[in-house]
Design a protein around this motif. Structure first.
Motif, PDB file in Angstrom:
ATOM      1  N   LEU A  36       0.792  -1.233   0.000  1.00  0.00           N
ATOM      2  CA  LEU A  36       0.000   0.000   0.000  1.00  0.00           C
ATOM      3  C   LEU A  36       0.820   1.275   0.000  1.00  0.00           C
ATOM      4  O   LEU A  36       0.335   2.315  -0.441  1.00  0.00           O
ATOM      5  N   ILE A  37       2.059   1.232   0.497  1.00  0.00           N
ATOM      6  CA  ILE A  37       2.787   2.488   0.669  1.00  0.00           C
ATOM      7  C   ILE A  37       3.153   3.145  -0.656  1.00  0.00           C
ATOM      8  O   ILE A  37       3.115   4.361  -0.771  1.00  0.00           O
ATOM      9  N   THR A  38       3.476   2.346  -1.670  1.00  0.00           N
ATOM     10  CA  THR A  38       3.803   2.938  -2.967  1.00  0.00           C
ATOM     11  C   THR A  38       2.583   3.568  -3.631  1.00  0.00           C
ATOM     12  O   THR A  38       2.660   4.716  -4.076  1.00  0.00           O
ATOM     13  N   PRO A  39       1.432   2.878  -3.716  1.00  0.00           N
ATOM     14  CA  PRO A  39       0.253   3.564  -4.281  1.00  0.00           C
ATOM     15  C   PRO A  39      -0.179   4.792  -3.484  1.00  0.00           C
ATOM     16  O   PRO A  39      -0.666   5.766  -4.068  1.00  0.00           O
ATOM     17  N   ILE A  40       0.019   4.767  -2.174  1.00  0.00           N
ATOM     18  CA  ILE A  40      -0.322   5.945  -1.380  1.00  0.00           C
ATOM     19  C   ILE A  40       0.532   7.134  -1.811  1.00  0.00           C
ATOM     20  O   ILE A  40       0.039   8.251  -1.973  1.00  0.00           O
ATOM     21  N   CYS A  41       1.825   6.900  -2.031  1.00  0.00           N
ATOM     22  CA  CYS A  41       2.706   7.986  -2.498  1.00  0.00           C
ATOM     23  C   CYS A  41       2.282   8.488  -3.870  1.00  0.00           C
ATOM     24  O   CYS A  41       2.332   9.692  -4.139  1.00  0.00           O
ATOM     25  N   VAL A  42       1.852   7.577  -4.745  1.00  0.00           N
ATOM     26  CA  VAL A  42       1.391   7.981  -6.083  1.00  0.00           C
ATOM     27  C   VAL A  42       0.159   8.869  -5.957  1.00  0.00           C
ATOM     28  O   VAL A  42       0.060   9.917  -6.609  1.00  0.00           O
ATOM     29  N   TYR A  43      -0.777   8.481  -5.114  1.00  0.00           N
ATOM     30  CA  TYR A  43      -1.988   9.269  -4.960  1.00  0.00           C
ATOM     31  C   TYR A  43      -1.715  10.598  -4.256  1.00  0.00           C
ATOM     32  O   TYR A  43      -2.414  11.583  -4.509  1.00  0.00           O
ATOM     33  N   VAL A  44      -0.716  10.632  -3.390  1.00  0.00           N
ATOM     34  CA  VAL A  44      -0.317  11.909  -2.786  1.00  0.00           C
ATOM     35  C   VAL A  44       0.221  12.841  -3.872  1.00  0.00           C
ATOM     36  O   VAL A  44      -0.113  14.035  -3.910  1.00  0.00           O
ATOM     37  N   MET A  45       1.056  12.295  -4.779  1.00  0.00           N
ATOM     38  CA  MET A  45       1.574  13.123  -5.878  1.00  0.00           C
ATOM     39  C   MET A  45       0.437  13.653  -6.741  1.00  0.00           C
ATOM     40  O   MET A  45       0.445  14.826  -7.139  1.00  0.00           O
ATOM     41  N   LEU A  46      -0.548  12.798  -7.027  1.00  0.00           N
ATOM     42  CA  LEU A  46      -1.678  13.234  -7.846  1.00  0.00           C
ATOM     43  C   LEU A  46      -2.494  14.298  -7.124  1.00  0.00           C
ATOM     44  O   LEU A  46      -2.885  15.305  -7.731  1.00  0.00           O
ATOM     45  N   ALA A  47      -2.743  14.110  -5.838  1.00  0.00           N
ATOM     46  CA  ALA A  47      -3.532  15.077  -5.080  1.00  0.00           C
ATOM     47  C   ALA A  47      -2.812  16.413  -4.947  1.00  0.00           C
ATOM     48  O   ALA A  47      -3.434  17.475  -5.061  1.00  0.00           O
ATOM     49  N   VAL A  48      -1.503  16.362  -4.736  1.00  0.00           N
ATOM     50  CA  VAL A  48      -0.738  17.609  -4.605  1.00  0.00           C
ATOM     51  C   VAL A  48      -0.711  18.352  -5.939  1.00  0.00           C
ATOM     52  O   VAL A  48      -0.820  19.583  -5.979  1.00  0.00           O
ATOM     53  N   SER A  49      -0.602  17.611  -7.039  1.00  0.00           N
ATOM     54  CA  SER A  49      -0.622  18.279  -8.347  1.00  0.00           C
ATOM     55  C   SER A  49      -2.000  18.870  -8.633  1.00  0.00           C
ATOM     56  O   SER A  49      -2.107  19.953  -9.206  1.00  0.00           O
ATOM     57  N   LEU A  50      -3.043  18.181  -8.212  1.00  0.00           N
ATOM     58  CA  LEU A  50      -4.394  18.721  -8.403  1.00  0.00           C
ATOM     59  C   LEU A  50      -4.614  19.964  -7.551  1.00  0.00           C
ATOM     60  O   LEU A  50      -5.368  20.865  -7.932  1.00  0.00           O
ATOM     61  N   SER A  51      -3.926  20.043  -6.410  1.00  0.00           N
ATOM     62  CA  SER A  51      -4.086  21.218  -5.553  1.00  0.00           C
ATOM     63  C   SER A  51      -3.570  22.494  -6.219  1.00  0.00           C
ATOM     64  O   SER A  51      -3.979  23.591  -5.850  1.00  0.00           O
ATOM     65  N   LEU A  52      -2.673  22.353  -7.184  1.00  0.00           N
ATOM     66  CA  LEU A  52      -2.237  23.538  -7.934  1.00  0.00           C
ATOM     67  C   LEU A  52      -3.400  24.164  -8.690  1.00  0.00           C
ATOM     68  O   LEU A  52      -3.541  25.394  -8.723  1.00  0.00           O
ATOM     69  N   VAL A  53      -4.221  23.325  -9.308  1.00  0.00           N
ATOM     70  CA  VAL A  53      -5.328  23.840 -10.112  1.00  0.00           C
ATOM     71  C   VAL A  53      -6.508  24.219  -9.229  1.00  0.00           C
ATOM     72  O   VAL A  53      -7.072  25.302  -9.361  1.00  0.00           O
ATOM     73  N   VAL A  54      -6.879  23.316  -8.334  1.00  0.00           N
ATOM     74  CA  VAL A  54      -8.073  23.554  -7.531  1.00  0.00           C
ATOM     75  C   VAL A  54      -7.787  24.504  -6.366  1.00  0.00           C
ATOM     76  O   VAL A  54      -8.572  25.400  -6.089  1.00  0.00           O
ATOM     77  N   GLY A  55      -6.660  24.325  -5.703  1.00  0.00           N
ATOM     78  CA  GLY A  55      -6.360  25.129  -4.525  1.00  0.00           C
ATOM     79  C   GLY A  55      -5.762  26.473  -4.849  1.00  0.00           C
ATOM     80  O   GLY A  55      -6.299  27.518  -4.474  1.00  0.00           O
ATOM     81  N   PHE A  56      -4.619  26.475  -5.546  1.00  0.00           N
ATOM     82  CA  PHE A  56      -3.927  27.730  -5.829  1.00  0.00           C
ATOM     83  C   PHE A  56      -4.638  28.557  -6.897  1.00  0.00           C
ATOM     84  O   PHE A  56      -4.764  29.759  -6.772  1.00  0.00           O
TER      85      PHE A  56
ATOM     86  N   ILE B  57      -2.476  29.110 -17.357  1.00  0.00           N
ATOM     87  CA  ILE B  57      -1.907  28.019 -18.144  1.00  0.00           C
ATOM     88  C   ILE B  57      -0.678  27.445 -17.454  1.00  0.00           C
ATOM     89  O   ILE B  57      -0.458  26.232 -17.451  1.00  0.00           O
ATOM     90  N   LEU B  58       0.137  28.299 -16.837  1.00  0.00           N
ATOM     91  CA  LEU B  58       1.317  27.826 -16.113  1.00  0.00           C
ATOM     92  C   LEU B  58       0.925  26.848 -15.003  1.00  0.00           C
ATOM     93  O   LEU B  58       1.499  25.766 -14.891  1.00  0.00           O
ATOM     94  N   ALA B  59      -0.053  27.209 -14.193  1.00  0.00           N
ATOM     95  CA  ALA B  59      -0.486  26.322 -13.114  1.00  0.00           C
ATOM     96  C   ALA B  59      -1.066  25.027 -13.669  1.00  0.00           C
ATOM     97  O   ALA B  59      -0.798  23.935 -13.151  1.00  0.00           O
ATOM     98  N   PHE B  60      -1.831  25.117 -14.733  1.00  0.00           N
ATOM     99  CA  PHE B  60      -2.445  23.941 -15.341  1.00  0.00           C
ATOM    100  C   PHE B  60      -1.387  22.999 -15.908  1.00  0.00           C
ATOM    101  O   PHE B  60      -1.454  21.782 -15.721  1.00  0.00           O
ATOM    102  N   VAL B  61      -0.383  23.539 -16.581  1.00  0.00           N
ATOM    103  CA  VAL B  61       0.657  22.717 -17.204  1.00  0.00           C
ATOM    104  C   VAL B  61       1.572  22.086 -16.158  1.00  0.00           C
ATOM    105  O   VAL B  61       1.937  20.908 -16.272  1.00  0.00           O
ATOM    106  N   VAL B  62       1.948  22.828 -15.136  1.00  0.00           N
ATOM    107  CA  VAL B  62       2.783  22.252 -14.076  1.00  0.00           C
ATOM    108  C   VAL B  62       2.025  21.134 -13.366  1.00  0.00           C
ATOM    109  O   VAL B  62       2.587  20.073 -13.071  1.00  0.00           O
ATOM    110  N   ALA B  63       0.740  21.341 -13.120  1.00  0.00           N
ATOM    111  CA  ALA B  63      -0.071  20.296 -12.493  1.00  0.00           C
ATOM    112  C   ALA B  63      -0.164  19.067 -13.396  1.00  0.00           C
ATOM    113  O   ALA B  63      -0.098  17.934 -12.916  1.00  0.00           O
ATOM    114  N   ALA B  64      -0.303  19.272 -14.698  1.00  0.00           N
ATOM    115  CA  ALA B  64      -0.357  18.146 -15.633  1.00  0.00           C
ATOM    116  C   ALA B  64       0.972  17.401 -15.653  1.00  0.00           C
ATOM    117  O   ALA B  64       0.994  16.163 -15.684  1.00  0.00           O
ATOM    118  N   PHE B  65       2.085  18.126 -15.626  1.00  0.00           N
ATOM    119  CA  PHE B  65       3.403  17.485 -15.616  1.00  0.00           C
ATOM    120  C   PHE B  65       3.570  16.609 -14.377  1.00  0.00           C
ATOM    121  O   PHE B  65       4.005  15.466 -14.468  1.00  0.00           O
TER     122      PHE B  65
END
Length: 194
Positions: free
Chosen positions: A2-22, A176-184
């Motif tokens: 479970l620890i590896t998928p948890i890290c993957v989902y943390v990366m996805l959630a943090v990247s989504l926070s750029l678009v939704v949060g910031f 666009i900068l926030a969207f592209v960094v989040a996509a990367f």
């Protein structure tokens, strides 16, 4: 397991926070960037399995998956980020469904609904150090971006679009900068997931 998928989902959630949060925009198709990165990185790993050692191919696959997602983020972000609110959410949701349908239809390349098979390196607990370091890098990048000049401009766009434009902030550029960094970053998470 479970620890590896948890890290993957943390990366996805943090990247989504750029678009939704910031940025303050609701994007419902963010998982599409993860899947684009997963397929790009997975195909790269399959193609270079006998040519490159895994120590070289894994970081290259992570960068390639992120770059492919970022390129599509630019292509999608330019027309889509002119929308606001519910309209943006609906269009990004549609984008996610289109990506899923395209990958399911490309049975010869992506394996269709079954997905790719034969990716040489399975991310298990033995590779947790790499995944954990990558997760920390994603968190650091997002935190640094939030405290940087660009991050403050993105937050200004979120807080008051008209006032940000009035003081000379190029609103479209920072959206666009926030969207592209989040996509990367989501594409990078997708490679590790694959």
């Amino acid at each position: 397991s479970l620890i590896t998928p948890i890290c993957v989902y943390v990366m996805l959630a943090v990247s989504l926070s750029l678009v939704v949060g910031f940025l303050g925009e609701l994007s419902l198709g963010h998982a599409a960037f993860m899947s684009i990165g997963a397929y790009a990185g997975g195909l790269f790993l399959i193609g270079t399995e006998e040519v490159l050692p895994t120590v070289v191919s894994i970081p290259l696959a992570v960068i390639l998956g992120g770059a492919c997602a970022a390129i599509l983020g630019v292509i999608i972000g330019i027309p889509v980020l002119r929308l606001k609110g519910d309209y943006l959410a609906i269009v990004t949701l549609g984008f996610g469904e289109i990506v899923k349908s395209v990958f399911n239809a490309m049975t010869g390349i992506t394996g269709g609904a079954k997905g790719l098979s034969g990716i040489p390196l399975v991310t298990t607990y033995r590779n947790f150090t790499f995944v954990f370091i990558l997760m920390l890098l994603v968190i650091i990048v997002v935190a640094h971006m939030g405290n940087s000049r660009h991050g403050r401009a993105v937050c200004a766009v979120r807080d008051n679009y008209i006032a940000a434009e009035a003081v000379g902030i190029p609103v479209s550029k920072y959206k666009i900068l926030a969207f592209v960094v989040a996509a990367f970053l989501a594409g990078m998470a997708g490679v590790v997931y694959a």
